[in-house]
Scaffold this motif. Structure first.
Motif, PDB file in Angstrom:
ATOM      1  N   UNK A  14       0.839  -1.205   0.000  1.00  0.00           N
ATOM      2  CA  UNK A  14       0.000   0.000   0.000  1.00  0.00           C
ATOM      3  C   UNK A  14       0.878   1.260   0.000  1.00  0.00           C
ATOM      4  N   UNK A  15       1.948   1.199  -0.717  1.00  0.00           N
ATOM      5  CA  UNK A  15       2.993   2.213  -0.720  1.00  0.00           C
ATOM      6  C   UNK A  15       2.565   3.559  -1.277  1.00  0.00           C
ATOM      7  N   UNK A  16       2.860   4.607  -0.538  1.00  0.00           N
ATOM      8  CA  UNK A  16       2.663   5.958  -1.068  1.00  0.00           C
ATOM      9  C   UNK A  16       3.696   6.241  -2.153  1.00  0.00           C
ATOM     10  N   UNK A  17       4.873   5.652  -1.997  1.00  0.00           N
ATOM     11  CA  UNK A  17       5.917   5.828  -3.010  1.00  0.00           C
ATOM     12  C   UNK A  17       5.434   5.305  -4.357  1.00  0.00           C
ATOM     13  N   UNK A  18       4.894   4.096  -4.370  1.00  0.00           N
ATOM     14  CA  UNK A  18       4.386   3.520  -5.619  1.00  0.00           C
ATOM     15  C   UNK A  18       3.232   4.359  -6.160  1.00  0.00           C
ATOM     16  N   UNK A  19       2.344   4.820  -5.290  1.00  0.00           N
ATOM     17  CA  UNK A  19       1.225   5.654  -5.732  1.00  0.00           C
ATOM     18  C   UNK A  19       1.734   6.941  -6.391  1.00  0.00           C
ATOM     19  N   UNK A  20       2.745   7.550  -5.772  1.00  0.00           N
ATOM     20  CA  UNK A  20       3.323   8.768  -6.330  1.00  0.00           C
ATOM     21  C   UNK A  20       3.933   8.492  -7.708  1.00  0.00           C
ATOM     22  N   UNK A  21       4.674   7.405  -7.820  1.00  0.00           N
ATOM     23  CA  UNK A  21       5.286   7.075  -9.105  1.00  0.00           C
ATOM     24  C   UNK A  21       4.244   6.825 -10.183  1.00  0.00           C
ATOM     25  N   UNK A  22       3.204   6.069  -9.861  1.00  0.00           N
ATOM     26  CA  UNK A  22       2.183   5.778 -10.872  1.00  0.00           C
ATOM     27  C   UNK A  22       1.467   7.055 -11.278  1.00  0.00           C
ATOM     28  N   UNK A  23       1.321   7.991 -10.340  1.00  0.00           N
ATOM     29  CA  UNK A  23       0.742   9.304 -10.637  1.00  0.00           C
ATOM     30  C   UNK A  23       1.627  10.041 -11.656  1.00  0.00           C
ATOM     31  N   UNK A 144       1.414  14.351   1.934  1.00  0.00           N
ATOM     32  CA  UNK A 144       1.050  15.043   0.700  1.00  0.00           C
ATOM     33  C   UNK A 144       0.552  14.089  -0.384  1.00  0.00           C
ATOM     34  N   UNK A 145       0.525  12.789  -0.055  1.00  0.00           N
ATOM     35  CA  UNK A 145       0.044  11.769  -0.989  1.00  0.00           C
ATOM     36  C   UNK A 145      -1.125  11.061  -0.312  1.00  0.00           C
ATOM     37  N   UNK A 146      -2.308  11.180  -0.893  1.00  0.00           N
ATOM     38  CA  UNK A 146      -3.480  10.557  -0.275  1.00  0.00           C
ATOM     39  C   UNK A 146      -4.245   9.728  -1.306  1.00  0.00           C
ATOM     40  N   UNK A 147      -5.073   8.859  -0.772  1.00  0.00           N
ATOM     41  CA  UNK A 147      -5.916   8.023  -1.618  1.00  0.00           C
ATOM     42  C   UNK A 147      -7.327   8.593  -1.576  1.00  0.00           C
ATOM     43  N   UNK A 148      -7.872   8.851  -2.742  1.00  0.00           N
ATOM     44  CA  UNK A 148      -9.248   9.344  -2.841  1.00  0.00           C
ATOM     45  C   UNK A 148     -10.221   8.195  -2.616  1.00  0.00           C
ATOM     46  N   UNK A 149     -11.472   8.522  -2.435  1.00  0.00           N
ATOM     47  CA  UNK A 149     -12.510   7.521  -2.228  1.00  0.00           C
ATOM     48  C   UNK A 149     -12.634   6.528  -3.382  1.00  0.00           C
ATOM     49  N   UNK A 155      -2.273  14.208  -4.937  1.00  0.00           N
ATOM     50  CA  UNK A 155      -1.032  14.793  -4.436  1.00  0.00           C
ATOM     51  C   UNK A 155      -1.330  16.249  -4.108  1.00  0.00           C
ATOM     52  N   UNK A 156      -0.890  16.691  -2.953  1.00  0.00           N
ATOM     53  CA  UNK A 156      -1.107  18.067  -2.506  1.00  0.00           C
ATOM     54  C   UNK A 156      -0.740  19.000  -3.656  1.00  0.00           C
ATOM     55  N   UNK A 157      -1.602  19.999  -3.956  1.00  0.00           N
ATOM     56  CA  UNK A 157      -1.420  20.821  -5.164  1.00  0.00           C
ATOM     57  C   UNK A 157      -0.044  21.460  -5.339  1.00  0.00           C
ATOM     58  N   UNK A 158       0.519  22.034  -4.297  1.00  0.00           N
ATOM     59  CA  UNK A 158       1.842  22.654  -4.424  1.00  0.00           C
ATOM     60  C   UNK A 158       2.915  21.627  -4.742  1.00  0.00           C
ATOM     61  N   UNK A 159       2.840  20.483  -4.082  1.00  0.00           N
ATOM     62  CA  UNK A 159       3.785  19.390  -4.336  1.00  0.00           C
ATOM     63  C   UNK A 159       3.603  18.863  -5.751  1.00  0.00           C
ATOM     64  N   UNK A 160       2.351  18.716  -6.166  1.00  0.00           N
ATOM     65  CA  UNK A 160       2.067  18.213  -7.510  1.00  0.00           C
ATOM     66  C   UNK A 160       2.602  19.159  -8.576  1.00  0.00           C
TER      67      UNK A 160
END
Length: 184
Positions: A14-23, A144-149, A155-160
């Protein structure tokens, strides 16, 4: 365009790292790149830890690196360094696995106390493996990385926005340049 290997070095399913990369992969794909995701956690631990260079999955991973024009490396930061999983992968790859490649290092973590891990822990090993160009790395706070419903990643807008600029720089660095004219 270019082939990009997107490497997630988190041991968590359930990695945030993987989620960020796929984003970020989606942005690279939209720019015309062929993106190949690699979740290191799916490689056999016994092959990585036993340095089984002939294991078919290790051979396949090395081939993916060889075929890539650029590599995005994402890792969670533990104890002020990149993940042991990433270390195990890098140890079984050929010494020049990043030779001639453009690399974008990214890290995630729970505290800004780990922000320097990208430059002081990850960048030197990437450089030692022959990377042609290592873009400035970026550290992203886990919060700054969250999962939507609906299961998608936010990803937090500034970070994104910052990551978008980094991905655009990475993409531009992947574009082939015209050969230099002969002098003389």
């Amino acid at each position: 365009m270019a082939t990009v290997l997107s490497v997630s070095a988190s041991p968590s399913a359930t990695s945030r790292t993987a989620r960020l990369l796929r984003h970020l992969d989606a942005r690279l794909t939209a720019q015309g790149h062929h993106v190949i995701p690699l979740d290191v956690r799916t490689l056999p631990a016994e092959a990585l830890l036993g340095a089984d260079l002939d294991h078919p999955e290790v051979v396949r991973a090395a081939e993916l690196f060889a075929q890539a024009d650029g590599v995005v490396v994402g890792t969670p930061v533990y104890k002020a360094a990149y993940s042991g999983l990433l270390k195990a992968l890098l140890d079984v790859l050929p010494q020049e696995a990043l030779g001639g490649k453009t690399v974008l290092p990214l890290a995630t973590g729970g505290s800004t106390a780990h922000v320097l891990a990208v430059d002081y822990a990850l960048r030197p090993v990437l450089s030692s493996m022959g990377a042609l160009h290592i873009l400035p790395g970026w550290f992203v706070l886990d919060r700054h990385i969250t999962v939507r419903g609906d299961g998608s990643t936010a990803v937090e807008p500034g970070t994104d926005a910052t990551l978008g600029r980094l991905v655009d720089q990475f993409s531009a660095a992947l574009r082939p340049t015209a050969p230099l004219a002969a002098v003389g």
